[in-house]
Design a protein around this motif. Structure first.
Motif, PDB file in Angstrom:
ATOM      1  N   ASP A  18       0.816  -1.169  -0.141  1.00 39.97           N
ATOM      2  CA  ASP A  18      -0.141  -0.151   0.155  1.00 39.97           C
ATOM      3  C   ASP A  18       0.928   1.303   0.055  1.00 39.97           C
ATOM      4  O   ASP A  18       1.960   1.132   0.099  1.00 39.97           O
ATOM      5  N   ASP A  19       0.177   2.407  -0.251  1.00 42.30           N
ATOM      6  CA  ASP A  19       0.888   3.706  -0.095  1.00 42.30           C
ATOM      7  C   ASP A  19       1.712   3.860  -1.217  1.00 42.30           C
ATOM      8  O   ASP A  19       2.725   4.441  -1.162  1.00 42.30           O
ATOM      9  N   LEU A  20       1.042   3.757  -2.568  1.00 42.06           N
ATOM     10  CA  LEU A  20       1.706   3.998  -3.792  1.00 42.06           C
ATOM     11  C   LEU A  20       2.044   5.452  -3.707  1.00 42.06           C
ATOM     12  O   LEU A  20       1.508   6.265  -3.389  1.00 42.06           O
ATOM     13  N   ASN A  79      -8.539   1.189  -3.466  1.00 43.16           N
ATOM     14  CA  ASN A  79      -8.672   2.261  -2.738  1.00 43.16           C
ATOM     15  C   ASN A  79      -8.026   2.202  -1.158  1.00 43.16           C
ATOM     16  O   ASN A  79      -8.827   1.378  -0.568  1.00 43.16           O
ATOM     17  N   HIS A  80      -7.137   2.959  -0.781  1.00 44.16           N
ATOM     18  CA  HIS A  80      -6.569   3.111   0.505  1.00 44.16           C
ATOM     19  C   HIS A  80      -6.958   4.057   1.296  1.00 44.16           C
ATOM     20  O   HIS A  80      -6.443   4.609   2.222  1.00 44.16           O
ATOM     21  N   GLY A  81      -7.999   4.728   0.916  1.00 46.95           N
ATOM     22  CA  GLY A  81      -8.534   6.031   1.593  1.00 46.95           C
ATOM     23  C   GLY A  81      -8.230   7.028   0.864  1.00 46.95           C
ATOM     24  O   GLY A  81      -7.407   7.196  -0.096  1.00 46.95           O
ATOM     25  N   THR A  83      -7.351  10.276   2.281  1.00 45.35           N
ATOM     26  CA  THR A  83      -6.179  10.630   2.952  1.00 45.35           C
ATOM     27  C   THR A  83      -5.357   9.480   3.848  1.00 45.35           C
ATOM     28  O   THR A  83      -6.198   8.417   3.763  1.00 45.35           O
ATOM     29  N   HIS A  84      -4.096   9.856   4.144  1.00 51.75           N
ATOM     30  CA  HIS A  84      -3.639   8.498   5.056  1.00 51.75           C
ATOM     31  C   HIS A  84      -3.309   8.898   6.479  1.00 51.75           C
ATOM     32  O   HIS A  84      -2.785  10.037   6.726  1.00 51.75           O
ATOM     33  N   GLY A  85      -3.874   8.278   7.468  1.00 45.82           N
ATOM     34  CA  GLY A  85      -3.721   8.633   8.858  1.00 45.82           C
ATOM     35  C   GLY A  85      -4.552   9.672   9.139  1.00 45.82           C
ATOM     36  O   GLY A  85      -5.634   9.920   8.719  1.00 45.82           O
TER      37      GLY A  85
HETATM   38 ZN   LIG Z   1      -1.039   2.697   4.163  1.00 40.81          ZN
END
Ligand SMILES: [Zn+2]
Length: 87
Positions: A18-20, A79-81, A83-85
Protein backbone atom coordinates in the motif's frame (compact mmCIF):
# COMPACT_ATOMS: atom_id res chain seq x y z
CA UNK A 1 12.27 -22.85 7.10
CA UNK A 2 10.52 -22.07 3.86
CA UNK A 3 7.31 -22.37 1.95
CA UNK A 4 6.08 -25.86 1.38
CA UNK A 5 3.23 -27.09 -0.72
CA UNK A 6 1.92 -30.35 -2.03
CA UNK A 7 0.62 -31.36 -5.39
CA UNK A 8 1.93 -30.59 -8.84
CA UNK A 9 0.90 -26.94 -8.99
CA UNK A 10 3.16 -24.25 -7.58
CA UNK A 11 1.63 -21.96 -4.97
CA UNK A 12 -0.20 -18.85 -6.13
CA UNK A 13 1.68 -15.75 -5.03
CA UNK A 14 0.02 -12.34 -4.79
CA UNK A 15 1.93 -9.47 -3.19
CA UNK A 16 -0.11 -6.86 -1.40
CA UNK A 17 1.35 -3.44 -0.76
CA UNK A 18 0.00 0.00 0.00
CA UNK A 19 0.78 3.72 -0.14
CA UNK A 20 1.73 4.01 -3.80
CA UNK A 21 3.81 7.14 -4.21
CA UNK A 22 4.70 9.17 -7.25
CA UNK A 23 7.75 11.18 -8.26
CA UNK A 24 7.85 14.00 -10.81
CA UNK A 25 10.71 12.71 -12.97
CA UNK A 26 10.30 8.95 -12.72
CA UNK A 27 6.47 8.65 -12.47
CA UNK A 28 6.66 6.41 -9.40
CA UNK A 29 9.09 6.77 -6.54
CA UNK A 30 12.31 4.78 -6.90
CA UNK A 31 11.17 2.26 -4.29
CA UNK A 32 7.92 1.68 -6.17
CA UNK A 33 9.71 1.32 -9.49
CA UNK A 34 11.87 -1.38 -7.92
CA UNK A 35 8.71 -3.09 -6.64
CA UNK A 36 7.10 -3.01 -10.10
CA UNK A 37 10.27 -4.41 -11.67
CA UNK A 38 10.42 -7.18 -9.06
CA UNK A 39 6.81 -8.21 -9.69
CA UNK A 40 7.35 -8.26 -13.45
CA UNK A 41 10.66 -10.15 -13.26
CA UNK A 42 9.28 -12.79 -10.90
CA UNK A 43 6.08 -13.20 -12.88
CA UNK A 44 3.87 -12.76 -9.83
CA UNK A 45 0.90 -10.49 -9.30
CA UNK A 46 0.49 -7.57 -6.95
CA UNK A 47 -2.32 -5.63 -5.37
CA UNK A 48 -1.45 -2.02 -4.60
CA UNK A 49 -3.29 0.39 -2.32
CA UNK A 50 -3.60 3.93 -3.59
CA UNK A 51 -4.30 7.05 -1.54
CA UNK A 52 -6.77 9.43 -3.17
CA UNK A 53 -5.08 12.72 -2.47
CA UNK A 54 -1.79 11.41 -3.87
CA UNK A 55 -3.61 10.53 -7.08
CA UNK A 56 -4.88 14.10 -7.27
CA UNK A 57 -1.32 15.39 -7.05
CA UNK A 58 0.13 12.96 -9.61
CA UNK A 59 0.68 14.22 -13.14
CA UNK A 60 -0.99 12.75 -16.22
CA UNK A 61 2.09 10.74 -17.23
CA UNK A 62 2.16 9.01 -13.85
CA UNK A 63 -1.56 8.28 -14.02
CA UNK A 64 -1.14 6.84 -17.52
CA UNK A 65 1.61 4.59 -16.23
CA UNK A 66 -0.64 3.32 -13.42
CA UNK A 67 -3.44 2.71 -15.94
CA UNK A 68 -1.08 0.72 -18.14
CA UNK A 69 -0.03 -1.41 -15.18
CA UNK A 70 -3.68 -2.10 -14.33
CA UNK A 71 -4.52 -2.98 -17.94
CA UNK A 72 -1.54 -5.36 -18.11
CA UNK A 73 -3.29 -7.72 -15.72
CA UNK A 74 -0.36 -8.19 -13.36
CA UNK A 75 -1.32 -5.36 -11.01
CA UNK A 76 -4.57 -4.39 -9.40
CA UNK A 77 -5.15 -1.17 -7.49
CA UNK A 78 -7.41 -0.65 -4.51
CA UNK A 79 -8.68 2.33 -2.62
CA UNK A 80 -6.61 2.92 0.51
CA UNK A 81 -8.62 6.00 1.51
CA UNK A 82 -8.60 9.60 0.45
CA UNK A 83 -6.02 10.61 3.02
CA UNK A 84 -3.62 8.53 5.01
CA UNK A 85 -3.70 8.64 8.78
CA UNK A 86 -5.02 11.64 10.63
CA UNK A 87 -4.65 14.24 7.89
ZN1 LIG B 1 -1.01 2.66 4.26
Amino acid sequence: MGLSFSGSQPPVVVLKADDLSFAPDTLLSERWLRFVRFVEERGVRASIGVIGNRLEEADEAALSFVRSLAEGGRFEFWNHGYTHGKE
